[in-house]
Design a protein around this motif. Structure first.
Motif, PDB file in Angstrom:
ATOM      1  N   MET A  54     -28.942  14.247  16.870  1.00 57.55           N
ATOM      2  CA  MET A  54     -30.191  13.813  17.495  1.00 57.55           C
ATOM      3  C   MET A  54     -30.544  12.386  17.091  1.00 57.55           C
ATOM      4  O   MET A  54     -30.957  11.570  17.925  1.00 57.55           O
ATOM      5  N   ALA A  55     -30.369  12.082  15.809  1.00 55.93           N
ATOM      6  CA  ALA A  55     -30.656  10.732  15.324  1.00 55.93           C
ATOM      7  C   ALA A  55     -29.728   9.716  15.982  1.00 55.93           C
ATOM      8  O   ALA A  55     -30.148   8.609  16.339  1.00 55.93           O
ATOM      9  N   ALA A  56     -28.455  10.091  16.161  1.00 50.90           N
ATOM     10  CA  ALA A  56     -27.507   9.198  16.823  1.00 50.90           C
ATOM     11  C   ALA A  56     -27.858   9.024  18.296  1.00 50.90           C
ATOM     12  O   ALA A  56     -27.674   7.940  18.866  1.00 50.90           O
ATOM     13  N   LEU A  57     -28.363  10.080  18.925  1.00 56.05           N
ATOM     14  CA  LEU A  57     -28.785   9.978  20.324  1.00 56.05           C
ATOM     15  C   LEU A  57     -29.913   8.960  20.476  1.00 56.05           C
ATOM     16  O   LEU A  57     -29.892   8.129  21.393  1.00 56.05           O
ATOM     17  N   VAL A  58     -30.889   9.013  19.573  1.00 63.98           N
ATOM     18  CA  VAL A  58     -31.989   8.049  19.605  1.00 63.98           C
ATOM     19  C   VAL A  58     -31.450   6.627  19.440  1.00 63.98           C
ATOM     20  O   VAL A  58     -31.856   5.696  20.148  1.00 63.98           O
ATOM     21  N   ALA A  59     -30.505   6.449  18.509  1.00 66.63           N
ATOM     22  CA  ALA A  59     -29.911   5.135  18.287  1.00 66.63           C
ATOM     23  C   ALA A  59     -29.126   4.669  19.505  1.00 66.63           C
ATOM     24  O   ALA A  59     -29.162   3.485  19.880  1.00 66.63           O
ATOM     25  N   PHE A  60     -28.425   5.592  20.144  1.00 64.10           N
ATOM     26  CA  PHE A  60     -27.630   5.274  21.332  1.00 64.10           C
ATOM     27  C   PHE A  60     -28.522   4.777  22.463  1.00 64.10           C
ATOM     28  O   PHE A  60     -28.240   3.762  23.111  1.00 64.10           O
ATOM     29  N   VAL A  61     -29.623   5.467  22.690  1.00 64.59           N
ATOM     30  CA  VAL A  61     -30.573   5.051  23.733  1.00 64.59           C
ATOM     31  C   VAL A  61     -31.207   3.712  23.361  1.00 64.59           C
ATOM     32  O   VAL A  61     -31.335   2.803  24.192  1.00 64.59           O
ATOM     33  N   HIS A  62     -31.604   3.584  22.084  1.00 65.63           N
ATOM     34  CA  HIS A  62     -32.249   2.356  21.622  1.00 65.63           C
ATOM     35  C   HIS A  62     -31.333   1.140  21.750  1.00 65.63           C
ATOM     36  O   HIS A  62     -31.782   0.021  21.976  1.00 65.63           O
ATOM     37  N   SER A  63     -30.029   1.352  21.613  1.00 64.68           N
ATOM     38  CA  SER A  63     -29.069   0.242  21.674  1.00 64.68           C
ATOM     39  C   SER A  63     -28.797  -0.214  23.098  1.00 64.68           C
ATOM     40  O   SER A  63     -28.128  -1.225  23.299  1.00 64.68           O
ATOM     41  N   GLY A  64     -29.292   0.532  24.075  1.00 65.67           N
ATOM     42  CA  GLY A  64     -28.979   0.204  25.464  1.00 65.67           C
ATOM     43  C   GLY A  64     -27.640   0.773  25.883  1.00 65.67           C
ATOM     44  O   GLY A  64     -26.979   0.226  26.761  1.00 65.67           O
ATOM     45  N   PHE A  65     -27.217   1.872  25.222  1.00 65.68           N
ATOM     46  CA  PHE A  65     -25.976   2.583  25.559  1.00 65.68           C
ATOM     47  C   PHE A  65     -24.739   1.703  25.364  1.00 65.68           C
ATOM     48  O   PHE A  65     -23.808   1.734  26.156  1.00 65.68           O
ATOM     49  N   TYR A  67     -22.487   1.739  22.840  1.00 65.16           N
ATOM     50  CA  TYR A  67     -21.268   2.346  22.282  1.00 65.16           C
ATOM     51  C   TYR A  67     -21.063   3.741  22.869  1.00 65.16           C
ATOM     52  O   TYR A  67     -21.078   4.754  22.183  1.00 65.16           O
ATOM     53  N   ALA A  68     -20.830   3.748  24.171  1.00 66.74           N
ATOM     54  CA  ALA A  68     -20.725   5.006  24.917  1.00 66.74           C
ATOM     55  C   ALA A  68     -19.517   5.835  24.498  1.00 66.74           C
ATOM     56  O   ALA A  68     -19.602   7.067  24.437  1.00 66.74           O
ATOM     57  N   TYR A  69     -18.379   5.179  24.224  1.00 72.02           N
ATOM     58  CA  TYR A  69     -17.177   5.937  23.847  1.00 72.02           C
ATOM     59  C   TYR A  69     -17.368   6.612  22.494  1.00 72.02           C
ATOM     60  O   TYR A  69     -16.967   7.777  22.308  1.00 72.02           O
ATOM     61  N   PHE A  70     -17.970   5.890  21.545  1.00 71.64           N
ATOM     62  CA  PHE A  70     -18.263   6.505  20.252  1.00 71.64           C
ATOM     63  C   PHE A  70     -19.183   7.699  20.426  1.00 71.64           C
ATOM     64  O   PHE A  70     -18.934   8.781  19.866  1.00 71.64           O
ATOM     65  N   PHE A  71     -20.244   7.532  21.212  1.00 74.03           N
ATOM     66  CA  PHE A  71     -21.200   8.626  21.357  1.00 74.03           C
ATOM     67  C   PHE A  71     -20.587   9.805  22.104  1.00 74.03           C
ATOM     68  O   PHE A  71     -20.900  10.961  21.805  1.00 74.03           O
ATOM     69  N   THR A 157     -24.366  -2.854   3.833  1.00 73.57           N
ATOM     70  CA  THR A 157     -23.390  -3.896   4.193  1.00 73.57           C
ATOM     71  C   THR A 157     -23.744  -4.580   5.514  1.00 73.57           C
ATOM     72  O   THR A 157     -23.424  -5.758   5.705  1.00 73.57           O
ATOM     73  N   THR A 158     -24.412  -3.872   6.424  1.00 71.19           N
ATOM     74  CA  THR A 158     -24.773  -4.487   7.707  1.00 71.19           C
ATOM     75  C   THR A 158     -25.951  -5.439   7.566  1.00 71.19           C
ATOM     76  O   THR A 158     -26.214  -6.238   8.471  1.00 71.19           O
ATOM     77  N   LEU A 159     -26.669  -5.363   6.451  1.00 75.40           N
ATOM     78  CA  LEU A 159     -27.850  -6.199   6.253  1.00 75.40           C
ATOM     79  C   LEU A 159     -27.537  -7.507   5.538  1.00 75.40           C
ATOM     80  O   LEU A 159     -28.424  -8.339   5.375  1.00 75.40           O
ATOM     81  N   GLN A 160     -26.280  -7.658   5.100  1.00 73.01           N
ATOM     82  CA  GLN A 160     -25.919  -8.866   4.381  1.00 73.01           C
ATOM     83  C   GLN A 160     -25.783 -10.055   5.338  1.00 73.01           C
ATOM     84  O   GLN A 160     -25.302  -9.909   6.459  1.00 73.01           O
ATOM     85  N   PRO A 161     -26.203 -11.256   4.900  1.00 65.17           N
ATOM     86  CA  PRO A 161     -26.152 -12.439   5.770  1.00 65.17           C
ATOM     87  C   PRO A 161     -24.765 -12.730   6.319  1.00 65.17           C
ATOM     88  O   PRO A 161     -24.616 -13.195   7.449  1.00 65.17           O
ATOM     89  N   ALA A 162     -23.717 -12.465   5.521  1.00 69.64           N
ATOM     90  CA  ALA A 162     -22.354 -12.787   5.954  1.00 69.64           C
ATOM     91  C   ALA A 162     -21.754 -11.718   6.856  1.00 69.64           C
ATOM     92  O   ALA A 162     -20.635 -11.867   7.343  1.00 69.64           O
ATOM     93  N   SER A 163     -22.487 -10.640   7.085  1.00 70.55           N
ATOM     94  CA  SER A 163     -21.938  -9.559   7.883  1.00 70.55           C
ATOM     95  C   SER A 163     -21.865  -9.952   9.354  1.00 70.55           C
ATOM     96  O   SER A 163     -22.794 -10.520   9.906  1.00 70.55           O
ATOM     97  N   SER A 164     -20.721  -9.641   9.979  1.00 68.58           N
ATOM     98  CA  SER A 164     -20.553  -9.910  11.406  1.00 68.58           C
ATOM     99  C   SER A 164     -20.648  -8.619  12.215  1.00 68.58           C
ATOM    100  O   SER A 164     -20.364  -8.602  13.404  1.00 68.58           O
ATOM    101  N   GLN A 165     -21.049  -7.528  11.539  1.00 70.40           N
ATOM    102  CA  GLN A 165     -21.184  -6.266  12.243  1.00 70.40           C
ATOM    103  C   GLN A 165     -22.409  -6.282  13.153  1.00 70.40           C
ATOM    104  O   GLN A 165     -23.387  -6.991  12.901  1.00 70.40           O
ATOM    105  N   VAL A 166     -22.346  -5.494  14.198  1.00 69.54           N
ATOM    106  CA  VAL A 166     -23.500  -5.321  15.064  1.00 69.54           C
ATOM    107  C   VAL A 166     -24.524  -4.460  14.326  1.00 69.54           C
ATOM    108  O   VAL A 166     -24.226  -3.358  13.907  1.00 69.54           O
ATOM    109  N   ILE A 167     -25.719  -5.018  14.122  1.00 72.07           N
ATOM    110  CA  ILE A 167     -26.758  -4.279  13.416  1.00 72.07           C
ATOM    111  C   ILE A 167     -27.586  -3.521  14.442  1.00 72.07           C
ATOM    112  O   ILE A 167     -28.248  -4.107  15.282  1.00 72.07           O
ATOM    113  N   ASP A 168     -27.531  -2.222  14.411  1.00 73.77           N
ATOM    114  CA  ASP A 168     -28.343  -1.412  15.313  1.00 73.77           C
ATOM    115  C   ASP A 168     -28.988  -0.306  14.504  1.00 73.77           C
ATOM    116  O   ASP A 168     -29.027  -0.365  13.276  1.00 73.77           O
ATOM    117  N   SER A 169     -29.500   0.687  15.171  1.00 79.87           N
ATOM    118  CA  SER A 169     -30.267   1.717  14.477  1.00 79.87           C
ATOM    119  C   SER A 169     -29.449   2.956  14.110  1.00 79.87           C
ATOM    120  O   SER A 169     -30.017   3.930  13.603  1.00 79.87           O
TER     121      SER A 169
END
Length: 321
Positions: A54-65, A67-71, A157-169
């Motif tokens: 359920m938490a991932a579903l909320v994040a998926f919707v919040h991200s604008g869908f 990462y559809a393959y992951f979800f 790790t996603t909150l670090q300034p040098a991180s190039s990861q996509v920061i989502d919920s």
């Protein structure tokens, strides 16, 4: 995620969990005590870990869908695992679904495709990690505490300034869901268990975030974020294969189970011990990420070697007690 958003999500998830508990009691979705669960004489609600999906579903919707393959892979794992919670499925169906789900996860990573034989190894490794994570869900608090450490580290790790990861919920939402689940599970007498749907969903989320982080840092060292689980699960599986036992059947040979059964340690003490050891390893790994390849390799060898040594020594003493 803002503090207000976190509180709102936690309130929604608490309501969802309470509703699920009522539905589960009505339909008799309970955990039957067995050797693996380390519980006796108790009938506790199974599948409370549906919160993580359920938490991932909320994040998926919040991200604008985005990462559809992951979800889609996560949903496949969650559905098959929930069906297995309701009525045991043949392992062939479960493993088949896990391989497909890991394939969707790999496709979502958008990383240059390696040779086919490498893809095959990655699929097997991914499915193995999912099942190893699930095997470790046998006592109150262990999935909650250990996953709080792992998800919390990956979120950091996603909150670090040098991180190039996509920061989502995804990670913060999962962390909030874990806190909510901890209230219902991390107690002397749990109200509910995560069930396969919970532990497998968590494992899939962790695997995705971990793979993203390793690609970003171009190193395999962060796999040590799962070192404690990996050593206990891996060596126990090896022991059972040596004994020619079916690794998919319930048992009580994990080290954490022996600590509960043989030493009579409280569940939460064992869960806390495992989590604190993993915290120490994670802190070391975060420091070692800037070291040379040789330094990182030696770090991995020392950490895994120490864990294996402790596992063997303690387990031999417990089994001979």
């Amino acid at each position: 995620m803002t503090p207000t958003g976190s509180v709102f999500l936690a309130a929604v998830l608490v309501c969802c969990e309470l509703l699920y508990l009522r539905v589960a009691r009505h339909f008799g979705i309970v955990d039957t005590p067995n050797e693996r669960s380390a519980h006796t004489g108790l009938a506790i609600i199974r599948g409370g870990g549906v919160l993580f999906w359920m938490a991932a579903l909320v994040a998926f919707v919040h991200s604008g869908f985005v990462y559809a393959y992951f979800f889609a892979g996560l949903t496949l794992v969650a559905v098959v695992s929930f069906l297995d919670d309701l009525r045991s499925l043949a392992y062939q169906y479960r493993i088949g679904a896990h391989l497909v789900a890991v394939g969707l996860l790999l496709y979502q990573l958008d990383y240059p495709m390696p040779a086919f034989w490498v893809i095959g190894l990655l699929l097997l490794a991914g499915a193995g990690i999912l099942n190893a994570y699930n095997f470790m869900d046998g006592i109150n608090g262990i999935t909650a505490f250990y996953s709080l450490v792992t998800v919390g580290t990956l979120w950091y790790t996603t909150l670090q300034p040098a991180s190039s990861q996509v920061i989502d919920s995804l990670l913060p939402n999962t962390f909030v869901a874990l806190l909510v689940f901890s209230y219902f599970n991390a107690r002397n007498q749990a109200i509910c268990f995560a069930g396969d749907v919970g532990s497998m969903s968590l494992a899939f989320i962790v695997l995705y975030a971990l793979a993203q982080f390793m690609i970003t840092k171009q190193t395999w060292l962060p796999i040590l974020f799962l070192a404690v689980y990996g050593v206990d699960s891996g060596l126990t599986i090896g022991q059972r294969l040596y004994r020619r036992q079916n690794i998919f059947r319930a048992h009580n040979l994990h080290l954490f189970q022996l600590l509960v059964h043989k030493r009579h340690w409280p569940h939460l003490r064992v869960a806390t011990l495992y989590s604190l050891i993993q915290v120490a390893i994670n802190l070391l790994v975060l420091q070692a990420l800037t070291w040379s390849f040789v330094g990182q390799t030696m770090t991995a060898v020392v950490v895994v070697g120490l864990l294996i040594s402790v596992y063997v020594v303690v387990k031999v003493r417990l089994m001979n007690a």
